[in-house]
Structures are given as structure tokens and as C-alpha cells.
Design a protein around this motif. Structure first.
Motif, PDB file in Angstrom:
ATOM      1  N   HIS A  56       0.838  -1.191   0.000  1.00  0.00           N
ATOM      2  CA  HIS A  56       0.000   0.000   0.000  1.00  0.00           C
ATOM      3  C   HIS A  56       0.880   1.250   0.000  1.00  0.00           C
ATOM      4  CE1 HIS A  56      -2.927   2.942   1.533  1.00  0.00           C
ATOM      5  NE2 HIS A  56      -3.834   2.134   1.018  1.00  0.00           N
ATOM      6  N   TRP A  57       1.917   1.263   0.823  1.00  0.00           N
ATOM      7  CA  TRP A  57       2.834   2.396   0.928  1.00  0.00           C
ATOM      8  C   TRP A  57       3.538   2.622  -0.405  1.00  0.00           C
ATOM      9  CZ3 TRP A  57       8.083   3.283   0.498  1.00  0.00           C
ATOM     10  CH2 TRP A  57       8.562   4.467   1.068  1.00  0.00           C
ATOM     11  N   TRP A  58       4.046   1.541  -1.018  1.00  0.00           N
ATOM     12  CA  TRP A  58       4.734   1.659  -2.294  1.00  0.00           C
ATOM     13  C   TRP A  58       3.786   2.154  -3.383  1.00  0.00           C
ATOM     14  CZ3 TRP A  58       9.421   2.447  -3.620  1.00  0.00           C
ATOM     15  CH2 TRP A  58      10.467   1.981  -2.833  1.00  0.00           C
ATOM     16  N   ALA A  59       2.571   1.650  -3.407  1.00  0.00           N
ATOM     17  CA  ALA A  59       1.603   2.068  -4.421  1.00  0.00           C
ATOM     18  C   ALA A  59       1.309   3.561  -4.293  1.00  0.00           C
ATOM     19  CB  ALA A  59       0.318   1.258  -4.302  1.00  0.00           C
ATOM     20  N   GLN A  60       1.195   4.057  -3.076  1.00  0.00           N
ATOM     21  CA  GLN A  60       0.961   5.485  -2.866  1.00  0.00           C
ATOM     22  C   GLN A  60       2.135   6.303  -3.381  1.00  0.00           C
ATOM     23  OE1 GLN A  60      -0.082   6.067   1.292  1.00  0.00           O
ATOM     24  NE2 GLN A  60      -1.715   7.407   0.653  1.00  0.00           N
ATOM     25  N   ARG A  61       3.351   5.866  -3.091  1.00  0.00           N
ATOM     26  CA  ARG A  61       4.536   6.608  -3.534  1.00  0.00           C
ATOM     27  C   ARG A  61       4.674   6.583  -5.047  1.00  0.00           C
ATOM     28  NH1 ARG A  61       3.180   6.697   1.134  1.00  0.00           N
ATOM     29  NH2 ARG A  61       4.438   7.662   2.745  1.00  0.00           N
ATOM     30  N   LEU A  62       4.440   5.432  -5.656  1.00  0.00           N
ATOM     31  CA  LEU A  62       4.581   5.322  -7.106  1.00  0.00           C
ATOM     32  C   LEU A  62       3.525   6.142  -7.842  1.00  0.00           C
ATOM     33  CD1 LEU A  62       5.533   1.564  -7.499  1.00  0.00           C
ATOM     34  CD2 LEU A  62       7.015   3.566  -7.731  1.00  0.00           C
ATOM     35  N   THR A  63       2.308   6.141  -7.341  1.00  0.00           N
ATOM     36  CA  THR A  63       1.277   6.954  -7.992  1.00  0.00           C
ATOM     37  C   THR A  63       1.576   8.442  -7.807  1.00  0.00           C
ATOM     38  OG1 THR A  63      -0.174   6.766  -6.057  1.00  0.00           O
ATOM     39  CG2 THR A  63      -0.569   5.234  -7.887  1.00  0.00           C
ATOM     40  N   ALA A  64       2.129   8.810  -6.651  1.00  0.00           N
ATOM     41  CA  ALA A  64       2.494  10.211  -6.431  1.00  0.00           C
ATOM     42  C   ALA A  64       3.598  10.631  -7.389  1.00  0.00           C
ATOM     43  CB  ALA A  64       2.937  10.421  -4.986  1.00  0.00           C
ATOM     44  N   ILE A  65       4.589   9.773  -7.587  1.00  0.00           N
ATOM     45  CA  ILE A  65       5.682  10.076  -8.509  1.00  0.00           C
ATOM     46  C   ILE A  65       5.153  10.167  -9.947  1.00  0.00           C
ATOM     47  CG2 ILE A  65       7.785   9.121  -9.538  1.00  0.00           C
ATOM     48  CD1 ILE A  65       8.421   8.016  -6.698  1.00  0.00           C
ATOM     49  N   ALA A  66       4.249   9.275 -10.309  1.00  0.00           N
ATOM     50  CA  ALA A  66       3.681   9.305 -11.658  1.00  0.00           C
ATOM     51  C   ALA A  66       2.834  10.554 -11.879  1.00  0.00           C
ATOM     52  CB  ALA A  66       2.833   8.057 -11.901  1.00  0.00           C
ATOM     53  N   LEU A  67       2.179  11.020 -10.817  1.00  0.00           N
ATOM     54  CA  LEU A  67       1.307  12.184 -10.965  1.00  0.00           C
ATOM     55  C   LEU A  67       2.064  13.486 -11.195  1.00  0.00           C
ATOM     56  CD1 LEU A  67      -1.474  11.425  -8.355  1.00  0.00           C
ATOM     57  CD2 LEU A  67      -1.752  11.685 -10.821  1.00  0.00           C
ATOM     58  N   VAL A  68       3.306  13.576 -10.758  1.00  0.00           N
ATOM     59  CA  VAL A  68       4.054  14.830 -10.911  1.00  0.00           C
ATOM     60  C   VAL A  68       4.214  15.203 -12.389  1.00  0.00           C
ATOM     61  CG1 VAL A  68       6.271  15.973 -10.505  1.00  0.00           C
ATOM     62  CG2 VAL A  68       5.182  14.673  -8.665  1.00  0.00           C
ATOM     63  N   PRO A  69       4.849  14.373 -13.220  1.00  0.00           N
ATOM     64  CA  PRO A  69       4.974  14.788 -14.624  1.00  0.00           C
ATOM     65  C   PRO A  69       3.633  14.820 -15.365  1.00  0.00           C
ATOM     66  CG  PRO A  69       5.828  12.565 -14.343  1.00  0.00           C
ATOM     67  CD  PRO A  69       5.528  13.099 -12.981  1.00  0.00           C
ATOM     68  N   LEU A  70       2.729  13.918 -15.012  1.00  0.00           N
ATOM     69  CA  LEU A  70       1.423  13.919 -15.675  1.00  0.00           C
ATOM     70  C   LEU A  70       0.639  15.191 -15.361  1.00  0.00           C
ATOM     71  CD1 LEU A  70       0.384  10.194 -15.177  1.00  0.00           C
ATOM     72  CD2 LEU A  70       0.928  11.314 -17.352  1.00  0.00           C
ATOM     73  N   ALA A  71       0.692  15.640 -14.121  1.00  0.00           N
ATOM     74  CA  ALA A  71      -0.025  16.861 -13.731  1.00  0.00           C
ATOM     75  C   ALA A  71       0.600  18.088 -14.388  1.00  0.00           C
ATOM     76  CB  ALA A  71      -0.035  17.005 -12.217  1.00  0.00           C
ATOM     77  N   ILE A  72       1.932  18.135 -14.445  1.00  0.00           N
ATOM     78  CA  ILE A  72       2.600  19.264 -15.105  1.00  0.00           C
ATOM     79  C   ILE A  72       2.215  19.296 -16.585  1.00  0.00           C
ATOM     80  CG2 ILE A  72       4.853  20.163 -15.824  1.00  0.00           C
ATOM     81  CD1 ILE A  72       5.923  19.082 -13.109  1.00  0.00           C
ATOM     82  N   TRP A  73       2.247  18.141 -17.248  1.00  0.00           N
ATOM     83  CA  TRP A  73       1.844  18.068 -18.647  1.00  0.00           C
ATOM     84  C   TRP A  73       0.394  18.531 -18.822  1.00  0.00           C
ATOM     85  CZ3 TRP A  73      -2.107  14.842 -20.349  1.00  0.00           C
ATOM     86  CH2 TRP A  73      -2.327  14.851 -21.720  1.00  0.00           C
ATOM     87  N   PHE A  74      -0.487  18.086 -17.934  1.00  0.00           N
ATOM     88  CA  PHE A  74      -1.902  18.424 -18.030  1.00  0.00           C
ATOM     89  C   PHE A  74      -2.131  19.921 -17.848  1.00  0.00           C
ATOM     90  CE2 PHE A  74      -6.170  18.818 -16.098  1.00  0.00           C
ATOM     91  CZ  PHE A  74      -6.918  18.351 -17.167  1.00  0.00           C
TER      92      PHE A  74
END
Length: 125
Positions: free
Chosen positions: A23-41
Motif C-alpha cells: 500500500h505504501w509503495w503504491a501510494q509513492r509510485l502513484t504520487a511520482i507518476a502524478l508529478v509529470p502527468l499533472a505538469i503536462w496536463f
């Protein structure tokens, strides 16, 4: 009541320290993925401010943009689900209430995800 069990014996069966690792790893990985995706968006939205619907639909019709939007909503809603689950499990102490709120939260997150998914697919196709 006096027990002859050691402190280790008393805590056995009360859960494993390893149970929350995925659960902890999934939260961290989704947070890391959201950074470039959110900037692009954000840049994509700013670039299309005031554009007609047809122009936005054409932009979303490009495969790379549709895939990035889908990746954004998948990561976003999965991250949302994980974060809300932690908050609910930490602050709702009654088992029945916790289960009810978790089920309600999952249903709402799933409905919002499906709404976003359908909106993207309708615009992209």
C-alpha cells in the motif's frame, strides 16, 4: 487475569509490520507518476484555454494525448483511493462504520473514475 505469556506472545496475531508495504509503495509510485502527468496536463489546459471544443477534441484524438490523459486519471483515482483508505482506517474506529465508509468511498471513487474515463473516451474517439 494474570497471563504467563511474554510480550512477544501477546502481540502475535495482531498483524504484521509487512502488511502495509504494498500500500505504501503504491501510494509513492502513484504520487511520482502524478508529478509529470499533472505538469503536462496543466500546460495542455493552459495551451487550450478559449479553444473551441473541436480543437480540444482534435488534440485529445491524438493517441499520445489520450494515453497520457488515461494514465493521469488512472494514477489520480488510484492515489485518491489509497489516500482516503488510510484516512478512513486511521480515524474511524468502529469496525462496522469503517467498513461502511470504505465501501461508500470505493463506490464514489469508482463512479468518478468511470465518469472521467467515459468523458475522455468520448472526446478522443
Amino acid at each position: 487475569m494474570i497471563t504467563m505469556r511474554s510480550p512477544l506472545g501477546r502481540v502475535r496475531g495482531l498483524g504484521s509490520a509487512k502488511s502495509g508495504t504494498a500500500h505504501w509503495w503504491a501510494q509513492r509510485l502513484t504520487a511520482i507518476a502524478l508529478v509529470p502527468l499533472a505538469i503536462w496536463f496543466v500546460f495542455a489546459v493552459l495551451a487550450h484555454l478559449g479553444a473551441p471544443r473541436e480543437a480540444v477534441a482534435h488534440w485529445m484524438g491524438r493517441p499520445i494525448n489520450a494515453v497520457l490523459l488515461l494514465a493521469l486519471i488512472i494514477a489520480l483515482f488510484h492515489h485518491l483511493h489509497l489516500g482516503l483508505q488510510v484516512v478512513i482506517e486511521d480515524y474511524i474506529h468502529t469496525e462496522a462504520a469503517r467498513l461502511a465508509v470504505l465501501l461508500l468511498m470505493r463506490a464514489v471513487v469508482a463512479l468518478l473514475f468511470l465518469t472521467a474515463l467515459i468523458a475522455i473516451l468520448r472526446m478522443a474517439l
